[in-house]
Motif scaffolding. Structure first.
Motif, PDB file in Angstrom:
ATOM      1  N   ALA A 260      -6.900   4.061  -0.959  1.00 46.21           N
ATOM      2  CA  ALA A 260      -5.602   3.436  -0.687  1.00 46.21           C
ATOM      3  C   ALA A 260      -5.056   3.903   0.664  1.00 46.21           C
ATOM      4  CB  ALA A 260      -4.608   3.754  -1.799  1.00 46.21           C
ATOM      5  N   LEU A 261      -5.233   5.172   0.966  1.00 50.59           N
ATOM      6  CA  LEU A 261      -4.757   5.696   2.250  1.00 50.59           C
ATOM      7  C   LEU A 261      -5.538   5.073   3.401  1.00 50.59           C
ATOM      8  CD1 LEU A 261      -2.797   7.522   3.688  1.00 50.59           C
ATOM      9  CD2 LEU A 261      -4.417   9.409   3.374  1.00 50.59           C
ATOM     10  N   SER A 262      -6.828   4.890   3.206  1.00 53.71           N
ATOM     11  CA  SER A 262      -7.649   4.232   4.226  1.00 53.71           C
ATOM     12  C   SER A 262      -7.189   2.786   4.429  1.00 53.71           C
ATOM     13  CB  SER A 262      -9.116   4.265   3.807  1.00 53.71           C
ATOM     14  OG  SER A 262      -9.903   3.549   4.720  1.00 53.71           O
ATOM     15  N   TYR A 263      -6.917   2.094   3.337  1.00 52.88           N
ATOM     16  CA  TYR A 263      -6.416   0.716   3.411  1.00 52.88           C
ATOM     17  C   TYR A 263      -5.071   0.680   4.131  1.00 52.88           C
ATOM     18  CZ  TYR A 263      -4.767  -3.861   1.892  1.00 52.88           C
ATOM     19  OH  TYR A 263      -4.269  -5.135   1.857  1.00 52.88           O
TER      20      TYR A 263
ATOM     21  N   ALA B  34       0.842  -1.207   0.000  1.00 54.70           N
ATOM     22  CA  ALA B  34       0.000   0.000   0.000  1.00 54.70           C
ATOM     23  C   ALA B  34       0.871   1.249   0.000  1.00 54.70           C
ATOM     24  CB  ALA B  34      -0.933  -0.015   1.214  1.00 54.70           C
ATOM     25  N   ALA B  35       1.962   1.229   0.749  1.00 60.49           N
ATOM     26  CA  ALA B  35       2.877   2.377   0.784  1.00 60.49           C
ATOM     27  C   ALA B  35       3.491   2.619  -0.593  1.00 60.49           C
ATOM     28  CB  ALA B  35       3.974   2.154   1.820  1.00 60.49           C
ATOM     29  N   LEU B  36       3.874   1.555  -1.266  1.00 57.86           N
ATOM     30  CA  LEU B  36       4.442   1.705  -2.610  1.00 57.86           C
ATOM     31  C   LEU B  36       3.410   2.267  -3.580  1.00 57.86           C
ATOM     32  CD1 LEU B  36       6.491  -1.608  -2.832  1.00 57.86           C
ATOM     33  CD2 LEU B  36       7.397   0.722  -2.609  1.00 57.86           C
ATOM     34  N   PHE B  37       2.170   1.805  -3.482  1.00 55.19           N
ATOM     35  CA  PHE B  37       1.101   2.326  -4.334  1.00 55.19           C
ATOM     36  C   PHE B  37       0.877   3.813  -4.054  1.00 55.19           C
ATOM     37  CE2 PHE B  37      -3.343   3.310  -5.223  1.00 55.19           C
ATOM     38  CZ  PHE B  37      -3.458   2.861  -6.538  1.00 55.19           C
ATOM     39  N   LEU B  38       0.884   4.175  -2.777  1.00 57.93           N
ATOM     40  CA  LEU B  38       0.657   5.576  -2.405  1.00 57.93           C
ATOM     41  C   LEU B  38       1.787   6.492  -2.876  1.00 57.93           C
ATOM     42  CD1 LEU B  38      -0.900   5.008   1.093  1.00 57.93           C
ATOM     43  CD2 LEU B  38      -1.983   6.262  -0.798  1.00 57.93           C
ATOM     44  N   ASN B  39       2.980   5.942  -3.093  1.00 58.70           N
ATOM     45  CA  ASN B  39       4.066   6.761  -3.636  1.00 58.70           C
ATOM     46  C   ASN B  39       3.703   7.333  -4.997  1.00 58.70           C
ATOM     47  OD1 ASN B  39       5.726   6.370  -1.442  1.00 58.70           O
ATOM     48  ND2 ASN B  39       6.898   4.717  -2.387  1.00 58.70           N
TER      49      ASN B  39
END
Length: 80
Positions: free
Chosen positions: A32-35, A19-24
């Motif tokens: 995504a931030l909620s997940y 999820a952190a990589l996606f949020l980058n």
């Protein structure tokens, strides 16, 4: 039991990292931030459960007055 708790923690940590990589690349994606936040909470809970049962997972979590990290089984020793 040891492996179940550790596997659950590893799954949450993997999901958290993904999820952190996606949020980058999608920093404004609210879903995504909620997940990510959900996985953060799940990871924290799983880590606390593991440490309550088996002691510190790494030396960075050693919060005791003594060096408790060395007293549990090492990860490669399993439940034997």
């Amino acid at each position: 039991m040891h492996d179940d708790v550790l596997t659950q923690l590893q799954m949450y940590d993997f999901a958290l990292q993904e999820a952190a990589l996606f949020l980058n690349s999608h920093p404004h994606d609210k879903e995504a931030l909620s997940y990510y936040r959900t996985m953060q909470c799940c990871s924290k809970q799983a880590r606390e459960e593991y440490e309550a049962l088996y002691g510190p997972l790494t030396n960075r979590e050693n919060n005791s007055c003594s060096w408790e990290y060395i007293h549990g089984k090492w990860p490669w020793e399993g439940d034997k």
